[in-house]
Motif scaffolding. Structure first.
Motif, short mmCIF file in Angstrom:
data_model
loop_
_atom_site.label_atom_id
_atom_site.label_comp_id
_atom_site.label_asym_id
_atom_site.label_seq_id
_atom_site.Cartn_x
_atom_site.Cartn_y
_atom_site.Cartn_z
N LEU A 184 0.84 -1.20 0.00
CA LEU A 184 0.00 0.00 0.00
C LEU A 184 0.88 1.25 0.00
N ARG A 185 2.08 1.11 -0.54
CA ARG A 185 3.01 2.23 -0.78
C ARG A 185 3.66 2.79 0.48
N ALA A 186 3.58 2.09 1.61
CA ALA A 186 4.21 2.62 2.82
C ALA A 186 5.67 2.16 2.86
N SER A 187 6.58 3.11 3.00
CA SER A 187 8.01 2.79 3.09
C SER A 187 8.26 2.10 4.44
N PRO A 188 9.41 1.44 4.60
CA PRO A 188 9.67 0.74 5.87
C PRO A 188 9.51 1.64 7.10
N LEU A 189 10.03 2.86 7.06
CA LEU A 189 9.92 3.74 8.21
C LEU A 189 8.45 4.12 8.45
N ASP A 190 7.76 4.40 7.35
CA ASP A 190 6.35 4.77 7.40
C ASP A 190 5.52 3.65 8.05
N HIS A 191 5.67 2.40 7.56
CA HIS A 191 4.80 1.35 8.12
C HIS A 191 5.24 0.93 9.51
N PHE A 192 6.51 1.21 9.84
CA PHE A 192 6.94 0.93 11.22
C PHE A 192 6.12 1.78 12.20
N PHE A 193 5.97 3.08 11.88
CA PHE A 193 5.25 3.97 12.80
C PHE A 193 3.74 3.90 12.65
N THR A 194 3.25 3.59 11.44
CA THR A 194 1.80 3.64 11.25
C THR A 194 1.13 2.28 11.40
N VAL A 195 1.90 1.20 11.33
CA VAL A 195 1.29 -0.13 11.45
C VAL A 195 1.91 -0.92 12.60
N ALA A 196 3.23 -1.10 12.56
CA ALA A 196 3.85 -1.99 13.55
C ALA A 196 3.69 -1.46 14.98
N VAL A 197 4.05 -0.20 15.20
CA VAL A 197 3.98 0.34 16.57
C VAL A 197 2.54 0.39 17.09
N PRO A 198 1.59 0.94 16.32
CA PRO A 198 0.22 0.95 16.87
C PRO A 198 -0.34 -0.45 17.10
N MET A 199 0.01 -1.42 16.24
CA MET A 199 -0.54 -2.76 16.42
C MET A 199 0.13 -3.48 17.59
N ALA A 200 1.33 -3.02 17.98
CA ALA A 200 2.04 -3.64 19.10
C ALA A 200 1.83 -2.83 20.38
N ARG A 201 0.78 -2.02 20.41
CA ARG A 201 0.66 -1.08 21.54
C ARG A 201 0.53 -1.76 22.89
N ARG A 202 -0.04 -2.96 22.91
CA ARG A 202 -0.14 -3.66 24.19
C ARG A 202 1.25 -3.99 24.74
N GLY A 203 2.14 -4.37 23.84
CA GLY A 203 3.51 -4.66 24.26
C GLY A 203 4.19 -3.41 24.81
N PHE A 204 3.90 -2.27 24.17
CA PHE A 204 4.50 -1.02 24.63
C PHE A 204 3.98 -0.65 26.02
N LEU A 205 2.67 -0.88 26.21
CA LEU A 205 2.07 -0.55 27.50
C LEU A 205 2.70 -1.39 28.61
N THR A 206 2.85 -2.68 28.34
CA THR A 206 3.49 -3.57 29.32
C THR A 206 4.93 -3.12 29.56
N ALA A 207 5.64 -2.82 28.49
CA ALA A 207 7.05 -2.43 28.60
C ALA A 207 7.18 -1.15 29.43
N LEU A 208 6.30 -0.19 29.13
CA LEU A 208 6.33 1.08 29.84
C LEU A 208 6.11 0.87 31.34
N SER A 209 5.08 0.09 31.68
CA SER A 209 4.75 -0.09 33.10
C SER A 209 5.83 -0.89 33.81
N LEU A 210 6.26 -1.99 33.21
CA LEU A 210 7.27 -2.82 33.87
C LEU A 210 8.60 -2.08 33.96
N GLY A 211 8.96 -1.38 32.91
CA GLY A 211 10.22 -0.64 32.91
C GLY A 211 10.23 0.43 34.00
N PHE A 212 9.12 1.14 34.12
CA PHE A 212 9.01 2.19 35.12
C PHE A 212 9.05 1.58 36.53
#
Lengths: 229, 359
Positions: free
Chosen positions: A131-159
Motif C-alpha cells: 500500500l506504498r508505505a516505506s519501511p519507516l512509514d509502516h513501522f510507525f503507522t502499522v507496527a507500533v500501533p498494532m504492538a501497543r499492548r507490548g508497549f504498554l506492558t514495557a512502559l509499566s514494567l520498565g518504570f
C-alpha cells in the motif's frame, strides 16, 4: 507518625520518579529499534544480542553495578574517554544513575515489545508495503500501533522495575542525598538508623505503587483480550 | 507497451520456480494450478515481497526488476489482496481503505474512494473495526483498499480460499463486476475451475514451478479439466443477449456458433454473458435433426480428434468461420467417432444438451 510526616524527606521520592521517567524514555527510544531488529532478524548474531539483553534478569545487580563503576569511572575506558571530551562525571551523578537503570531494566522493556512485534507476523507489514508505505512509514503507522499492548506492558514494567532497583544505583550512584539517593536506598538508610516510621512510609508507598502498576497492566491486558474476542 | 512480462527464477529448498509469464494489459488473468505449484510464490515475486535472485518483471513498459533494478514493494504500483484478511486491526474500515489512497500522489489517483466503496458495497461498514466484520466483508474491504492505490497491476492471491461457500458466493459478483468497471489488469491465483471460468479472461496454467500453457479462457477451458482436480472438461462460450422469450422462460443469445437458447437471464439486450457447456452434454451428428427436443443445434467444424481413456474420444470443435480456434469440446464413444468418420475439417452438427450461464 505525625512527626514522621512533618519531617518526611520528599527528595528521594522525586528523584526516584525523575529517574524512572527519564530511564523509561531512554529505554523506549533505544529498546524499540532493538526489539524490532530482534523480532525480525534471522542472523545468528541475534541470539547473542538476545542473551546479552536478558543478562540483567539473572545477574546480581551488584555485578552490573561493579562493572559500570569500573567502566564509567574517571579512570575507566568509557568514563575516561567521556571526560576527556569534556563530558560531566558519570559515576555518583544522575546521568550515571540513568545509564545503570537503563541497562538494568532493558529486558523488561525490550522483551514485551519484541514479543508484540513478533506476534504481528509478516502479513500487516507486507500489506502496508503493497500500500506504498516505506519501511519507516509502516513501522510507525502499522507496527507500533498494532504492538501497543507490548508497549504498554514495557512502559509499566520498565518504570516499576526502575523504581524498585537498589544494587545498581547504590554502586554507581553512591548515596548522595538529593542527588543520587533514591527511595530504595533511603529505606535502607532509615532501617540502619532504626527510624522505622520513615521506613514504613516509604516501604508502604512502594508496595502500593508496585501493586497498582501491576494491577493496571493486567487489567488493561485483560480488557484488550476481551475486545479482541 | 502494455501487459505483464515476467521471468522469475527462484530456488526454495527442493522447489524450483522457473516461470515465464506473459499476460495481457487488461482483464483478469487466472494463474491456475494445483497447490504447491508455485502460484503464490510467483505472485509474491511480482509484488517484490519475495526477492527472486534472478528475475525480470515489466508491467506496462515499466521495469520493476531486472539484472540491475529491484524496486521494493512500496515503490511498485501493485495492489495485493492476500489469502486471509490482512486488514490493519487498529484502524477502522474507512482508515484502512484510505491507508494506501493517502500514500498515492493525487495526480496518480484514478479511482475515487466513493467509487471503490460503491463497487464493493462497503458503505455501511465504513466506521466498523475489522474485528467486527465477517470474512467476506473483510475481503471486500481488502479489495477496495488495494484498488484505491490505483495499481498498474492487481494481484489477487486466492482471495476466496479462506472463506466459506456462502461468503464466496457473496464476493464473486463483486469481483466479476470489477471487470467491467476497471481497466486495471489483474492476476488471480486460483485452484478452483469454477472461479477461473467465471472470472478470468485469460488463463495461465502452472505446474511444478513452470508455466505450462496460456491462452484466452475459452480456448483454455477444455484443457483445465483433464488431469486436474475436477476431471471435467468444460467449454466456455462468450455470447450476447439478443432477446428474451418470457413465455418459454428463455433467452436467445448470439455466439460465434450462431444463435443459442439459454434459461432466461436477467440482463438487457446486448449484454455479454458467459456460457458453460460440459463436454459430456454435447453430441454429434452428420445431419441436422429437426425433430429433436434439443433446442441448441449448431453447425461446427471438427478441429481435432484425440483418444481419451478407454473407449472414449475427445473431439474439439470450432465455429465454421473461426479459423483454428476450437473452443467447444465434446466427448463421444470411440465407436461413434469411427462410425461418423470424425476427422479434422469435417462439418458436423453439435447438439448441446445443457447450456449453463456463469453468473
Amino acid at each position: 507518625m505525625d512527626d514522621a510526616l512533618t519531617s518526611f524527606d520528599w527528595r528521594p521520592v522525586f528523584l526516584t520518579l525523575k529517574l524512572a521517567s527519564v530511564s523509561v524514555l531512554v529505554l523506549l527510544l533505544l529498546g524499540t529499534p532493538l526489539a524490532w531488529w530482534l523480532a525480525r532478524s534471522r542472523s545468528w548474531f541475534r541470539t547473542v544480542v538476545e542473551a546479552v539483553v536478558a543478562l540483567p534478569l539473572v545477574l546480581p545487580p551488584t555485578v552490573l553495578g561493579f562493572y559500570l563503576l569500573v567502566m564509567l569511572g574517571p579512570n575507566g575506558p568509557l568514563g575516561g574517554a567521556w571526560e576527556s571530551w569534556g563530558g560531566p562525571r558519570l559515576v555518583f551523578s544522575f546521568p550515571g544513575l540513568v545509564i545503570g537503570s537503563v541497562l538494568y531494566s532493558l529486558p523488561f522493556v525490550v522483551q514485551p515489545i519484541q514479543n508484540a512485534f513478533a506476534a504481528l507476523g509478516e502479513r500487516p507489514i507486507e500489506a502496508a508495503a503493497t500500500l506504498r508505505a516505506s519501511p519507516l512509514d509502516h513501522f510507525f503507522t502499522v507496527a507500533v500501533p498494532m504492538a501497543r499492548r507490548g508497549f504498554l506492558t514495557a512502559l509499566s514494567l520498565g518504570f516499576a522495575h526502575t523504581v524498585g532497583e537498589f544494587g545498581v544505583v547504590l554502586m554507581i550512584g553512591g548515596n548522595i542525598p538529593g542527588r543520587t539517593k533514591v527511595v530504595s536506598i533511603a529505606i535502607y538508610d532509615h532501617v540502619e538508623a532504626l527510624d522505622y516510621a520513615q521506613a514504613h512510609l516509604l516501604s508502604g508507598g512502594m508496595l502500593v505503587f508496585s501493586f497498582l502498576t501491576l494491577f493496571l497492566v493486567y487489567a488493561m491486558n485483560r480488557r484488550a483480550e476481551g475486545i479482541r474476542r | 507497451m502494455t501487459g505483464i512480462d515476467a521471468h522469475i527464477e527462484l530456488n526454495l529448498g527442493e522447489f524450483r520456480l522457473d516461470a515465464e509469464l506473459h499476460a495481457p494489459g487488461e482483464g483478469i488473468t487466472a494463474l491456475f494450478g494445483p497447490s504447491g505449484s508455485g502460484k503464490t510464490t510467483l505472485l509474491r515475486c511480482l509484488a517484490g515481497l519475495t526477492r527472486a535472485p534472478r528475475g525480470k518483471v515489466r508491467v506496462n513498459g515499466e521495469t520493476w526488476q531486472d539484472d540491475r533494478v529491484f524496486l521494493p514493494p512500496h515503490r511498485r504500483a501493485v495492489g495485493y489482496v492476500f489469502q486471509e484478511s490482512s486488514l490493519f486491526s487498529h484502524l477502522s474500515v474507512e482508515r484502512n481503505i484510505r491507508y494506501g489512497y493517502n500514500r498515492v500522489p493525487p495526480a496518480g489517483r484514478r479511482i475515487r474512494v466513493d467509487q471503490a466503496v460503491e463497487w464493493l458495497g462497503i458503505g455501511p461498514l465504513m466506521s466498523r473495526m475489522p474485528s467486527n466484520l465477517s470474512g467476506g466483508e473483510r475481503q471486500r474491504v481488502a479489495i477496495a483498499r488495494a484498488l484505491l492505490t490505483s495499481p498498474a497491476l492487481l494481484l489477487l492471491d486466492e482471495p476466496m480460499s479462506s472463506l466459506d461457500e456462502a461468503s464466496r458466493q457473496e464476493i464473486m459478483p463483486y469481483l466479476a463486476r470489477l471487470h467491467g468497471e476497471l481497466s486495471i489488469p489483474a492476476l488471480l491465483v486460483s485452484h478452483s475451475i469454477r472461479e477461473v471460468l467465471r472470472l478470468a479472461d485469460h488463463v495461465v496454467t502452472i505446474d511444478c514451478g513452470r508455466v505450462t500453457e496460456s491462452g484466452p479462457v475459452a480456448a483454455m477451458a477444455q484443457r483445465l479439466g483433464p488431469g486436474s482436480a475436477g476431471g471435467e472438461i468444460i467449454s466456455i462460450i462468450e455470447a450476447r443477449v439478443v432477446r428474451h422469450d418470457d413465455a418459454y422462460h428463455l433467452s436467445l443469445l448470439d455466439s460465434a456458433f450462431g444463435p443459442l437458447w439459454a434459461p432466461l437471464v436477467n440482463l438487457a439486450t446486448g449484454d455479454p454473458v458467459r456460457l458453460q457447456v460440459e463436454a459430456h452434454d454435447v453430441s454429434l451428428g452428420l445431419r441436422r435433426e429437426d425433430d429433436s427436443s434439443l433446442l441448441n443445434q449448431v453447425c461446427v467444424r471438427v478441429g481435432s480428434v484425440t483418444p481419451l481413456g478407454p473407449g472414449q474420444t475427445l473431439v474439439r470443435l470450432g465455429a465454421l468461420d473461426s479459423g483454428d480456434d476450437c473452443v467447444l469440446a465434446c466427448i463421444v464413444t470411440a465407436k461413434s467417432a469411427d462410425a461418423l468418420a470424425l476427422a479434422p475439417g469435417l462439418k458436423v452438427y453439435a447438439r448441446i444438451k445443457g447450456v449453463r450461464l456463469l453468473q
